[in-house]
Design a protein around this motif. Structure first.
Motif, mmCIF file in Angstrom:
data_model
loop_
_atom_site.group_PDB
_atom_site.id
_atom_site.type_symbol
_atom_site.label_atom_id
_atom_site.label_comp_id
_atom_site.label_asym_id
_atom_site.label_seq_id
_atom_site.Cartn_x
_atom_site.Cartn_y
_atom_site.Cartn_z
ATOM 1 N N ASP A 120 -11.657 -0.185 -2.201
ATOM 2 C CA ASP A 120 -10.739 0.736 -2.849
ATOM 3 C C ASP A 120 -9.985 1.480 -1.756
ATOM 4 O OD1 ASP A 120 -12.599 2.579 -1.888
ATOM 5 O OD2 ASP A 120 -13.502 2.944 -3.844
ATOM 6 N N GLU A 121 -9.247 2.508 -2.102
ATOM 7 C CA GLU A 121 -8.461 3.211 -1.085
ATOM 8 C C GLU A 121 -9.360 3.965 -0.108
ATOM 9 O OE1 GLU A 121 -5.601 2.220 -0.897
ATOM 10 O OE2 GLU A 121 -5.476 1.361 -2.905
ATOM 11 N N SER A 122 -10.495 4.449 -0.572
ATOM 12 C CA SER A 122 -11.425 5.143 0.321
ATOM 13 C C SER A 122 -11.992 4.196 1.369
ATOM 14 C CB SER A 122 -12.561 5.765 -0.498
ATOM 15 O OG SER A 122 -13.546 6.333 0.339
ATOM 16 N N SER A 123 -12.394 3.013 0.954
ATOM 17 C CA SER A 123 -12.960 2.058 1.921
ATOM 18 C C SER A 123 -11.883 1.532 2.868
ATOM 19 C CB SER A 123 -13.652 0.908 1.194
ATOM 20 O OG SER A 123 -12.724 0.086 0.511
ATOM 21 N N ASP A 124 -10.673 1.293 2.352
ATOM 22 C CA ASP A 124 -9.597 0.828 3.230
ATOM 23 C C ASP A 124 -9.257 1.883 4.277
ATOM 24 O OD1 ASP A 124 -9.456 -1.597 1.945
ATOM 25 O OD2 ASP A 124 -7.548 -1.207 0.926
ATOM 26 N N MET A 125 -9.253 3.151 3.872
ATOM 27 C CA MET A 125 -8.979 4.207 4.844
ATOM 28 C C MET A 125 -10.106 4.311 5.866
ATOM 29 S SD MET A 125 -6.880 6.529 5.876
ATOM 30 C CE MET A 125 -6.760 8.111 6.706
ATOM 31 N N HIS A 126 -11.338 4.214 5.406
ATOM 32 C CA HIS A 126 -12.490 4.302 6.304
ATOM 33 C C HIS A 126 -12.425 3.197 7.361
ATOM 34 C CE1 HIS A 126 -16.631 4.052 7.748
ATOM 35 N NE2 HIS A 126 -16.804 5.278 7.279
ATOM 36 N N ASP A 127 -12.168 1.964 6.920
ATOM 37 C CA ASP A 127 -12.116 0.838 7.853
ATOM 38 C C ASP A 127 -10.936 0.978 8.814
ATOM 39 O OD1 ASP A 127 -14.259 -0.045 6.405
ATOM 40 O OD2 ASP A 127 -13.199 -1.701 5.427
ATOM 41 N N LEU A 132 -8.741 2.305 14.286
ATOM 42 C CA LEU A 132 -7.818 3.094 15.105
ATOM 43 C C LEU A 132 -8.561 3.873 16.184
ATOM 44 C CD1 LEU A 132 -5.555 4.396 12.198
ATOM 45 C CD2 LEU A 132 -4.833 2.775 13.970
ATOM 46 N N ILE A 133 -9.679 4.482 15.802
ATOM 47 C CA ILE A 133 -10.469 5.251 16.762
ATOM 48 C C ILE A 133 -11.010 4.331 17.867
ATOM 49 C CG2 ILE A 133 -12.614 6.568 17.031
ATOM 50 C CD1 ILE A 133 -10.377 8.188 15.804
ATOM 51 N N ASP A 134 -11.376 3.135 17.472
ATOM 52 C CA ASP A 134 -11.954 2.186 18.442
ATOM 53 C C ASP A 134 -10.915 1.553 19.367
ATOM 54 O OD1 ASP A 134 -14.468 2.645 17.417
ATOM 55 O OD2 ASP A 134 -14.501 0.832 16.164
ATOM 56 N N HIS A 135 -9.671 1.427 18.940
ATOM 57 C CA HIS A 135 -8.720 0.606 19.667
ATOM 58 C C HIS A 135 -7.532 1.358 20.269
ATOM 59 C CE1 HIS A 135 -10.863 -2.458 17.277
ATOM 60 N NE2 HIS A 135 -10.517 -3.296 18.233
ATOM 61 N N LEU A 136 -7.162 2.514 19.736
ATOM 62 C CA LEU A 136 -5.988 3.201 20.272
ATOM 63 C C LEU A 136 -6.372 4.060 21.473
ATOM 64 C CD1 LEU A 136 -3.995 4.376 17.112
ATOM 65 C CD2 LEU A 136 -3.777 2.243 18.400
ATOM 66 N N PRO A 137 -5.515 4.109 22.480
ATOM 67 C CA PRO A 137 -5.776 4.971 23.631
ATOM 68 C C PRO A 137 -5.273 6.394 23.400
ATOM 69 C CG PRO A 137 -3.791 3.708 24.024
ATOM 70 C CD PRO A 137 -4.320 3.266 22.682
ATOM 71 N N ASN A 138 -5.751 7.304 24.202
ATOM 72 C CA ASN A 138 -5.203 8.670 24.324
ATOM 73 C C ASN A 138 -5.263 9.491 23.041
ATOM 74 O OD1 ASN A 138 -4.518 8.051 27.027
ATOM 75 N ND2 ASN A 138 -2.552 7.192 26.362
ATOM 76 N N HIS A 139 -6.256 9.230 22.203
ATOM 77 C CA HIS A 139 -6.419 10.085 21.014
ATOM 78 C C HIS A 139 -7.557 11.074 21.246
ATOM 79 C CE1 HIS A 139 -10.123 8.155 19.607
ATOM 80 N NE2 HIS A 139 -9.557 6.975 19.868
ATOM 81 N N ASN A 140 -7.558 12.127 20.440
ATOM 82 C CA ASN A 140 -8.586 13.159 20.589
ATOM 83 C C ASN A 140 -9.713 13.027 19.570
ATOM 84 O OD1 ASN A 140 -7.483 14.096 18.208
ATOM 85 N ND2 ASN A 140 -6.859 16.105 19.000
ATOM 86 N N GLY A 141 -9.713 11.896 18.812
ATOM 87 C CA GLY A 141 -10.788 11.658 17.859
ATOM 88 C C GLY A 141 -10.593 12.323 16.513
ATOM 89 N N ARG A 142 -9.437 12.960 16.301
ATOM 90 C CA ARG A 142 -9.185 13.655 15.035
ATOM 91 C C ARG A 142 -8.027 12.988 14.297
ATOM 92 N NH1 ARG A 142 -10.248 20.051 15.593
ATOM 93 N NH2 ARG A 142 -12.124 19.956 16.885
ATOM 94 N N VAL A 143 -8.215 12.797 13.006
ATOM 95 C CA VAL A 143 -7.239 12.095 12.181
ATOM 96 C C VAL A 143 -6.828 12.987 11.013
ATOM 97 C CG1 VAL A 143 -6.796 10.052 10.754
ATOM 98 C CG2 VAL A 143 -8.257 9.864 12.787
#
Length: 625
Positions: A120-127, A132-143
């Protein structure tokens, strides 16, 4: 003149150069069931800092597609977010545009996910967040997540059982329940003009597709939607004009014309559990599409997630007006300030800065509500405010409106009118196509002179009167038909001697009201119907017994309106509102397939006796004694 123009041009700020400051990337993120969702990322080029992520999820396309094709302006609420420095993310939702899978309108939430195919939309957002957290550089861990209208629904649905990295969410004009009060049906009556206009463009797609979403290309071959729909006849005939075999989304709407098993799972409000993010829900008091949605989302999160930061903002806006317009006026009604600028700079950006970047406390109230009429922002610790007390406003004999209950005995205190489906009451006083946003505040004098509209009016107010919170009407009525609609409208009547400086905004060129001043203006504050077949519940259609007196409970969305000293309150009652609503034939038949002979006049009666006292219940601040 040329020198002045050149000086003005030189002083105008340069447009923000997105391509100079951000790099665009495109990804296909695999969900737990293997379907890949197309995701666009705008990454700040300055890699010396860490940035929060701000995400929107949409069925309307994250295009233009291609890493060399920059768009991006609809992906953030304002360019101030780009300037502040965010990793901006847009995702085509499942089954739309460039994303794989099957699109489902108002995706039902799956409470018990027993396999990888329970998505559902919750699971799609979770995945998606985890990727994104695992693969994008230079983030602060907050979405953070935000979105307006349909993306507002995805913002709310995506934070159920929310991923711990999601720290802030702003559902804006979210659809909470398509059938009950938002885009689809109001009080069981179909929102014809809006849905028809929307589904001339929003259609099923072959996926994946990079074809751009196109809006507004449909030709009505008419200058007036009233005449256009009246000539077409019933809803089945209207549906056929959307192509062969028509638009299945529109067909689903008119097929499921009660609150049945198709609609109930699509209501998101009952499922807003385990929300861990701070939430700022946003809506407009004059949102013609999704006014009830923000209020329902806010209330559900408040009830189901004690202890979290949960706030609501309601401004003097049309649908999405806080980022589409300056928020200074709608039609003839002026709000005295650029309310959108205040919201963006003083509320929305500080909210995300606080929760996504660890910025200073935004110091937002639980409820920040624009008070129309007086045109001021109010901050309340709860909504509705505790100081707003319930009072009943009674429909009285002689077209009067007051706080005293009627005392007439049986047989007295009855008003009547004839409702003819062949001559329905228009919802706006001029020829228009679609559903003009201006109708939510439009002048009602065109309706108050019709013989098929009952009008009740108060005395001139000697002091300001503020109505804050939900509005409920109980009407005692009867009809000679076996079904009928009853529409209640709450109206602010302006004085006839308004000073020149109190005149409203000049009418926009595409919305020509029938007069050019606000003297005597009858401003619609709120209106809502109930289809009498649903008097016992939206899932329980039942024929009306001709002549039987019914107690109809009509719930109108909340207001926060100040009726000024010198104004009057007015209530109008009618049985059609066309083509905002589809026509009720006034016989208990399947409305979509009603035959010409099914559309019959009916005599309606409204009772205001001591035993059957029709009234509106308002929450009033400083009510008269």
């Amino acid at each position: 003149m040329a020198a002045l123009f050149s000086a003005a041009a030189r002083s105008a700020p340069e447009p923000y150069d997105l391509k100079a400051n951000y790099t665009k990337y495109e990804y296909r993120i695999a969900m737990r069931d293997g379907k890949r969702l197309f995701t666009v990322v705008y990454q700040p080029k300055d890699a010396s800092k860490r940035y929060p992520l701000l995400m929107t999820r949409t069925p309307y396309s994250c295009g233009p597609y291609g890493e060399d094709h920059y768009g991006g302006w609809g992906l953030v609420p304002s360019e101030e977010f780009y300037k502040a420095g965010y990793i901006v993310v847009c995702q085509d939702v499942r089954g739309r545009n460039m994303s794989e899978g099957t699109f489902t309108e108002m995706t039902p939430h799956v409470a018990q996910k027993k396999s990888k195919n329970d998505v559902d939309e919750s699971s799609d957002m979770h995945d998606s967040v985890q990727w994104l957290i695992d693969h994008l550089p230079n983030h602060n861990g907050r979405v953070g997540i935000w979105g307006n209208s349909y993306p507002g629904f995805y913002s709310a649905a995506s934070i159920i059982d929310s991923h711990p990295a999601i720290k802030a969410a702003s559902p804006q004009a979210p659809i909470a329940d398509y059938y009950r009060g938002d885009d689809g049906y109001h009080g069981g009556a179909f929102m014809l003009a809006h849905n028809y206009g929307f589904f001339t463009s929003f259609k099923p797609q072959e996926n994946p597709t990079s074809a751009p979403q196109r809006w507004g290309s449909f030709s009505y071959n008419s200058g007036d939607a009233y005449e256009y729909f009246l000539k077409l006849g019933n809803l089945s005939s209207i549906a056929k004009t959307l192509g062969t075999p028509g638009n299945p989304y529109f067909n689903d709407l008119i097929e499921h014309d009660s609150y049945d098993a198709h609609w109930k799972p699509r209501s998101i409000a009952p499922h807003l559990n385990n929300v861990r993010a701070a939430v700022l829900t946003v809506g407009g008091w004059f949102d013609a599409e999704d006014l009830p949605g923000p209020l329902a989302i806010y209330r559900s999160i408040e009830a189901r997630n004690p202890g979290i930061s949960n706030q609501i903002v309601m401004g003097p806006w049309r649908h999405g007006g806080w980022f589409r317009t300056a928020g200074k006026s709608i039609g003839m009604v002026d709000f005295g300030q650029k309310s959108s600028e205040y919201f963006m700079k003083q509320i929305l950006l500080p909210f995300f800065e606080q929760h996504l970047r660890g910025g200073s406390d935004a110091k937002l109230a639980e409820a920040t509500m624009f008070e129309t009429g007086s045109n001021v922002w109010r901050q309340y610790p709860s909504w509705p405010p505790a100081e707003a007390k319930p009072r009943k406003l009674y429909l009285q004999a002689g077209g009067k409106l007051g706080w005293q209950a009627p005392t007439e005995g049986a047989g007295a205190g009855i008003d009547s009118y004839v409702s003819d489906p062949a001559k329905p009451v228009p919802f706006i006083g001029y020829a228009a196509l679609g559903m003009p946003a201006e109708y939510m505040v439009s002048d009602q004098r065109f309706a108050s002179t019709r013989p098929d509209v009952l009008v009740y009016q108060s005395e001139v107010l000697e002091s300001d009167l503020t109505v804050a919170g939900p509005v409920k009407a109980r009407l005692y009525v009867s009809t000679t038909g076996t079904d009928s609609d009853f529409i209640v409208k709450l109206i602010d009547v302006y004085p006839h001697n308004r000073a020149e400086e109190e005149k409203g905004a000049a009418p926009p060129p595409d919305v020509p009201p029938p007069q050019l001043t606000l003297n005597g203006y009858q401003q619609l504050v709120r209106g809502e119907p109930l289809r009498a077949r649903f008097r016992k519940g939206l899932d329980k259609p039942e024929a009306v017994t001709p002549g039987e007196v019914m107690a109809l409970d009509i719930e109108l969305p909340d207001v926060n309106h100040n009726f000024r000293r010198g104004h009057k309150l007015m209530v109008q009652v009618q049985s059609s509102w066309f083509p905002l609503l589809d026509r009720n034939p006034q016989r208990f038949v399947r409305i979509r397939d009603a035959r010409p002979e099914d559309f019959q006049p009916a005599t309606q009666q409204l009772f205001h006796t001591a035993a059957q006292a029709s009234a509106l219940e308002l929450r009033v601040i400083d009510a008269p004694q």
